[in-house]
Design a protein around this motif. Structure first.
Motif, PDB file in Angstrom:
ATOM      1  N   SER A  19       0.859  -1.187   0.000  1.00  0.00           N
ATOM      2  CA  SER A  19       0.000   0.000   0.000  1.00  0.00           C
ATOM      3  C   SER A  19       0.892   1.233   0.000  1.00  0.00           C
ATOM      4  O   SER A  19       2.084   1.167   0.347  1.00  0.00           O
ATOM      5  CB  SER A  19      -0.917   0.029   1.226  1.00  0.00           C
ATOM      6  OG  SER A  19      -0.164   0.296   2.399  1.00  0.00           O
ATOM      7  N   ARG A  21       0.679   3.660   2.037  1.00  0.00           N
ATOM      8  CA  ARG A  21       1.074   3.904   3.426  1.00  0.00           C
ATOM      9  C   ARG A  21       2.320   3.094   3.787  1.00  0.00           C
ATOM     10  O   ARG A  21       3.252   3.613   4.391  1.00  0.00           O
ATOM     11  CB  ARG A  21      -0.045   3.541   4.390  1.00  0.00           C
ATOM     12  CG  ARG A  21       0.383   3.791   5.838  1.00  0.00           C
ATOM     13  CD  ARG A  21      -0.305   2.999   6.877  1.00  0.00           C
ATOM     14  NE  ARG A  21      -0.350   1.593   6.566  1.00  0.00           N
ATOM     15  CZ  ARG A  21      -1.167   0.748   7.156  1.00  0.00           C
ATOM     16  NH1 ARG A  21      -2.015   1.172   8.066  1.00  0.00           N
ATOM     17  NH2 ARG A  21      -1.158  -0.526   6.842  1.00  0.00           N
ATOM     18  N   ASP A  22       2.333   1.830   3.412  1.00  0.00           N
ATOM     19  CA  ASP A  22       3.478   0.977   3.733  1.00  0.00           C
ATOM     20  C   ASP A  22       4.745   1.466   3.038  1.00  0.00           C
ATOM     21  O   ASP A  22       5.833   1.399   3.603  1.00  0.00           O
ATOM     22  CB  ASP A  22       3.192  -0.469   3.353  1.00  0.00           C
ATOM     23  CG  ASP A  22       2.078  -1.082   4.192  1.00  0.00           C
ATOM     24  OD1 ASP A  22       1.739  -0.532   5.263  1.00  0.00           O
ATOM     25  OD2 ASP A  22       1.527  -2.108   3.752  1.00  0.00           O
ATOM     26  N   ASP A  34      -3.260   4.212  10.115  1.00  0.00           N
ATOM     27  CA  ASP A  34      -4.205   4.093   9.000  1.00  0.00           C
ATOM     28  C   ASP A  34      -4.683   5.439   8.479  1.00  0.00           C
ATOM     29  O   ASP A  34      -5.042   5.567   7.310  1.00  0.00           O
ATOM     30  CB  ASP A  34      -5.411   3.246   9.400  1.00  0.00           C
ATOM     31  CG  ASP A  34      -5.077   1.766   9.454  1.00  0.00           C
ATOM     32  OD1 ASP A  34      -4.028   1.361   8.911  1.00  0.00           O
ATOM     33  OD2 ASP A  34      -5.874   1.012  10.033  1.00  0.00           O
ATOM     34  N   ASP A  35      -4.679   6.476   9.340  1.00  0.00           N
ATOM     35  CA  ASP A  35      -5.130   7.804   8.897  1.00  0.00           C
ATOM     36  C   ASP A  35      -4.016   8.601   8.220  1.00  0.00           C
ATOM     37  O   ASP A  35      -4.216   9.750   7.830  1.00  0.00           O
ATOM     38  CB  ASP A  35      -5.730   8.597  10.063  1.00  0.00           C
ATOM     39  CG  ASP A  35      -4.719   8.929  11.150  1.00  0.00           C
ATOM     40  OD1 ASP A  35      -3.520   8.579  11.023  1.00  0.00           O
ATOM     41  OD2 ASP A  35      -5.134   9.545  12.157  1.00  0.00           O
ATOM     42  N   GLY A  36      -2.838   7.990   8.063  1.00  0.00           N
ATOM     43  CA  GLY A  36      -1.727   8.639   7.374  1.00  0.00           C
ATOM     44  C   GLY A  36      -0.845   9.483   8.258  1.00  0.00           C
ATOM     45  O   GLY A  36       0.132  10.058   7.800  1.00  0.00           O
ATOM     46  N   TRP A  60      -3.940   6.722   2.087  1.00  0.00           N
ATOM     47  CA  TRP A  60      -2.714   5.967   1.819  1.00  0.00           C
ATOM     48  C   TRP A  60      -2.877   4.488   2.141  1.00  0.00           C
ATOM     49  O   TRP A  60      -2.446   3.637   1.367  1.00  0.00           O
ATOM     50  CB  TRP A  60      -1.539   6.513   2.615  1.00  0.00           C
ATOM     51  CG  TRP A  60      -1.019   7.838   2.163  1.00  0.00           C
ATOM     52  CD1 TRP A  60      -1.387   8.555   1.052  1.00  0.00           C
ATOM     53  CD2 TRP A  60      -0.025   8.623   2.820  1.00  0.00           C
ATOM     54  NE1 TRP A  60      -0.682   9.732   0.992  1.00  0.00           N
ATOM     55  CE2 TRP A  60       0.161   9.797   2.060  1.00  0.00           C
ATOM     56  CE3 TRP A  60       0.709   8.447   3.975  1.00  0.00           C
ATOM     57  CZ2 TRP A  60       1.070  10.786   2.421  1.00  0.00           C
ATOM     58  CZ3 TRP A  60       1.619   9.436   4.344  1.00  0.00           C
ATOM     59  CH2 TRP A  60       1.791  10.579   3.569  1.00  0.00           C
ATOM     60  N   ALA A  61      -3.480   4.165   3.285  1.00  0.00           N
ATOM     61  CA  ALA A  61      -3.601   2.763   3.695  1.00  0.00           C
ATOM     62  C   ALA A  61      -4.493   1.967   2.751  1.00  0.00           C
ATOM     63  O   ALA A  61      -4.299   0.773   2.557  1.00  0.00           O
ATOM     64  CB  ALA A  61      -4.142   2.662   5.127  1.00  0.00           C
TER      65      ALA A  61
END
Length: 80
Positions: A19, A21-22, A34-36, A60-61
């Motif tokens: 993802s 985010r990752d 999870d909210d960035g 992002w997640a």
């Protein structure tokens, strides 16, 4: 899972991230919620785009990476 090929800031790269985010966490070396936002509550100063579209940090997640994805990660710098 094997690494996938992407283009990161205009350069060929591979990543185990699945993802956006990752990937941001991998690049910055910081845990991202999870909210960035950084898990430690500090400021991040990062913007990210996937395939020429800016992705809000809150998404992002939920934004998966795919082989040949074009990712731009920009870090804000202070000073002159």
């Amino acid at each position: 899972m094997p690494d996938i090929p992407i283009t990161l800031n205009g350069e060929p790269a591979t990543t185990a991230a699945r993802s956006l985010r990752d990937l941001v966490a991998e690049i910055t070396g910081r845990a991202i919620a999870d909210d960035g936002r950084p898990a430690d509550g500090s400021r991040l100063g990062v913007a990210a785009a996937l395939d020429d579209a800016v992705v809000p940090r809150g998404r992002w997640a939920a934004t998966p990476l795919h082989p040949q994805a074009r990712v731009e990660i920009v870090t804000a710098n202070q000073g002159g």
